[in-house]
Design an enzyme around this catalytic site. Structure first.
Site, PDB file in Angstrom:
ATOM      1  N   ASN A 195       0.865  -1.182   0.000  1.00  0.00           N
ATOM      2  CA  ASN A 195       0.000   0.000   0.000  1.00  0.00           C
ATOM      3  C   ASN A 195       0.907   1.239   0.000  1.00  0.00           C
ATOM      4  O   ASN A 195       1.460   1.596   1.023  1.00  0.00           O
ATOM      5  CB  ASN A 195      -0.889  -0.021   1.254  1.00  0.00           C
ATOM      6  CG  ASN A 195      -1.736   1.227   1.387  1.00  0.00           C
ATOM      7  OD1 ASN A 195      -1.833   2.030   0.455  1.00  0.00           O
ATOM      8  ND2 ASN A 195      -2.357   1.398   2.553  1.00  0.00           N
TER       9      ASN A 195
ATOM     10  N   LYS B  29       0.132   4.287  -0.324  1.00  0.00           N
ATOM     11  CA  LYS B  29      -0.490   5.499   0.235  1.00  0.00           C
ATOM     12  C   LYS B  29      -0.213   6.682  -0.712  1.00  0.00           C
ATOM     13  O   LYS B  29      -0.127   6.472  -1.920  1.00  0.00           O
ATOM     14  CB  LYS B  29      -0.001   5.735   1.660  1.00  0.00           C
ATOM     15  CG  LYS B  29      -0.207   4.495   2.547  1.00  0.00           C
ATOM     16  CD  LYS B  29      -0.009   4.728   3.994  1.00  0.00           C
ATOM     17  CE  LYS B  29      -0.226   3.422   4.751  1.00  0.00           C
ATOM     18  NZ  LYS B  29      -0.139   3.588   6.191  1.00  0.00           N
TER      19      LYS B  29
ATOM     20  N   HIS C 146      -9.445   1.277   4.814  1.00  0.00           N
ATOM     21  CA  HIS C 146      -8.185   1.506   5.548  1.00  0.00           C
ATOM     22  C   HIS C 146      -8.465   2.497   6.684  1.00  0.00           C
ATOM     23  O   HIS C 146      -9.262   3.423   6.530  1.00  0.00           O
ATOM     24  CB  HIS C 146      -7.118   2.045   4.593  1.00  0.00           C
ATOM     25  CG  HIS C 146      -5.749   2.031   5.208  1.00  0.00           C
ATOM     26  ND1 HIS C 146      -5.337   2.984   6.112  1.00  0.00           N
ATOM     27  CD2 HIS C 146      -4.723   1.151   5.092  1.00  0.00           C
ATOM     28  CE1 HIS C 146      -4.107   2.701   6.512  1.00  0.00           C
ATOM     29  NE2 HIS C 146      -3.709   1.583   5.912  1.00  0.00           N
TER      30      HIS C 146
ATOM     31  N   GLU D  72      -6.920   4.941   7.738  1.00  0.00           N
ATOM     32  CA  GLU D  72      -6.696   6.358   7.402  1.00  0.00           C
ATOM     33  C   GLU D  72      -7.929   6.938   6.720  1.00  0.00           C
ATOM     34  O   GLU D  72      -8.274   8.104   6.915  1.00  0.00           O
ATOM     35  CB  GLU D  72      -5.431   6.496   6.530  1.00  0.00           C
ATOM     36  CG  GLU D  72      -4.174   6.257   7.369  1.00  0.00           C
ATOM     37  CD  GLU D  72      -2.977   5.726   6.609  1.00  0.00           C
ATOM     38  OE1 GLU D  72      -2.990   5.718   5.367  1.00  0.00           O
ATOM     39  OE2 GLU D  72      -2.023   5.280   7.282  1.00  0.00           O
TER      40      GLU D  72
ATOM     41  N   GLU E 199      -5.455  -4.594  10.490  1.00  0.00           N
ATOM     42  CA  GLU E 199      -4.433  -3.578  10.741  1.00  0.00           C
ATOM     43  C   GLU E 199      -4.763  -2.848  12.035  1.00  0.00           C
ATOM     44  O   GLU E 199      -5.606  -1.931  12.030  1.00  0.00           O
ATOM     45  CB  GLU E 199      -4.410  -2.564   9.591  1.00  0.00           C
ATOM     46  CG  GLU E 199      -4.114  -3.156   8.240  1.00  0.00           C
ATOM     47  CD  GLU E 199      -3.503  -2.119   7.291  1.00  0.00           C
ATOM     48  OE1 GLU E 199      -2.521  -2.449   6.638  1.00  0.00           O
ATOM     49  OE2 GLU E 199      -4.002  -0.983   7.241  1.00  0.00           O
TER      50      GLU E 199
ATOM     51  N   GLY F 145       2.060   3.226  10.956  1.00  0.00           N
ATOM     52  CA  GLY F 145       2.930   4.398  10.893  1.00  0.00           C
ATOM     53  C   GLY F 145       3.565   4.742  12.227  1.00  0.00           C
ATOM     54  O   GLY F 145       4.072   5.841  12.420  1.00  0.00           O
TER      55      GLY F 145
ATOM     56  N   SER G 166       3.047  -1.629  10.231  1.00  0.00           N
ATOM     57  CA  SER G 166       4.499  -1.668  10.467  1.00  0.00           C
ATOM     58  C   SER G 166       5.094  -3.058  10.254  1.00  0.00           C
ATOM     59  O   SER G 166       6.035  -3.450  10.948  1.00  0.00           O
ATOM     60  CB  SER G 166       4.839  -1.122  11.857  1.00  0.00           C
ATOM     61  OG  SER G 166       4.389   0.214  11.963  1.00  0.00           O
TER      62      SER G 166
ATOM     63  N   GLY H   1       5.024   1.545   4.472  1.00  0.00           N
ATOM     64  CA  GLY H   1       6.321   2.150   4.126  1.00  0.00           C
ATOM     65  C   GLY H   1       7.323   1.199   3.492  1.00  0.00           C
ATOM     66  O   GLY H   1       8.045   1.575   2.562  1.00  0.00           O
TER      67      GLY H   1
END
Ligand code: 3PY
Length: 252
Positions: free
Chosen positions: A9, A11, A96, A98, A168, A174, A214, A236
């Protein structure tokens, strides 16, 4: 044996040129490898058509990070499931944390997104996960169960069998904090049990449940070794081939 999956992902990262270059580099690295999992990348909307034109779908499948909850029409700024499908996209991340937190997407809206996505042949990667305060109050299982109930557990068996779930925990996104392998396994087993109660063991046992939050090269092996963890939704660490590849190779 259910499908093992590693999905990246991205983002809101990478320019168009950087995104296309990353996909080409990843594809090159995977070309002659025998991977034990399906690899998916989820670039931003803008990149999808360009990335689709350089991807060999037999090596890397393409996902969007979101889609509209309506079919078409006067919804300025939205991207429909039909558009995604027409651009060569096969998967879409829905729900998600976010999007739930920053764009106020609630369970009913996410249910519509899942339905529209399925209607256009897309595979939803439906995300669930609790806040730290939910876990501290020991309400994490009930929170995740509620998220499933609100958005995916009223699908027909045929529809649900096309859905991927991603767990998640919000406190692990993050933050550099990861669920322990045991915490991940306990939640994944609970999700599978919840699915089984509704759709039966066969559909539950065939459902891929990914861990996200993470997840990286140093913890993927331990997380993926759990019987109910079928891979990862990677943030990430999916932005560089050198970091993403070891996660893809973490299955044994
Ligand atoms: C993360 O790993 O941070 C993610 O949110 C993956 O979706």
């Amino acid at each position: 044996m259910r499908t093992k999956i590693v999905a990246g992902n991205w983002k809101m990262n990478k320019t168009l040129a950087e995104g296309v270059a990353l996909c080409k580099e990843l594809q090159e690295a995977l070309k002659d490898k025998k991977t034990l999992c399906k690899v998916i990348v989820a670039p931003p909307f803008l990149h999808l058509a360009s990335v689709a034109s350089v991807l060999d779908k037999g090596i890397i499948a393409l996902s969007a990070q979101n889609c509209a909850d309506q079919e078409s029409g006067a919804y300025t700024g939205e991207v429909s499931a039909a558009m995604l499908s027409s651009a060569g996209v096969s998967h879409v991340i829905i729900g998600h944390s976010e999007r739930r937190a920053y764009y106020h997407e609630d369970g009913a809206m996410l249910a519509r997104k899942v339905k529209v996505a399925l209607g256009h042949g897309l595979t939803p990667i439906f995300c669930v996960g609790e806040l730290l305060e939910d876990r501290d109050k020991e309400q994490h299982f009930s929170v995740v169960e509620k998220q499933l109930n609100e958005s995916v557990l009223s699908l027909s068996s045929e529809e649900f069998s096309r859905v991927i779930i991603a767990y998640e925990p919000v406190w692990a996104i993050g933050t550099g904090r990861t669920a322990t392998p045991q915490q991940a396994q306990d939640m994944h087993a609970h999700i599978r049990k919840t699915i089984s109660n509704k759709y039966g063991t066969e559909i539950a046992n065939n459902c891929s449940i990914l861990y996200g939050g993470s997840c990286n090269a140093s913890n993927a092996k331990e997380l993926f070794a759990n019987p109910d963890v079928d891979g990862g939704l990677i943030g990430g660490a999916s932005l560089e081939v050198a970091k993403f590849l070891p996660i893809i190779e973490a299955f044994e």
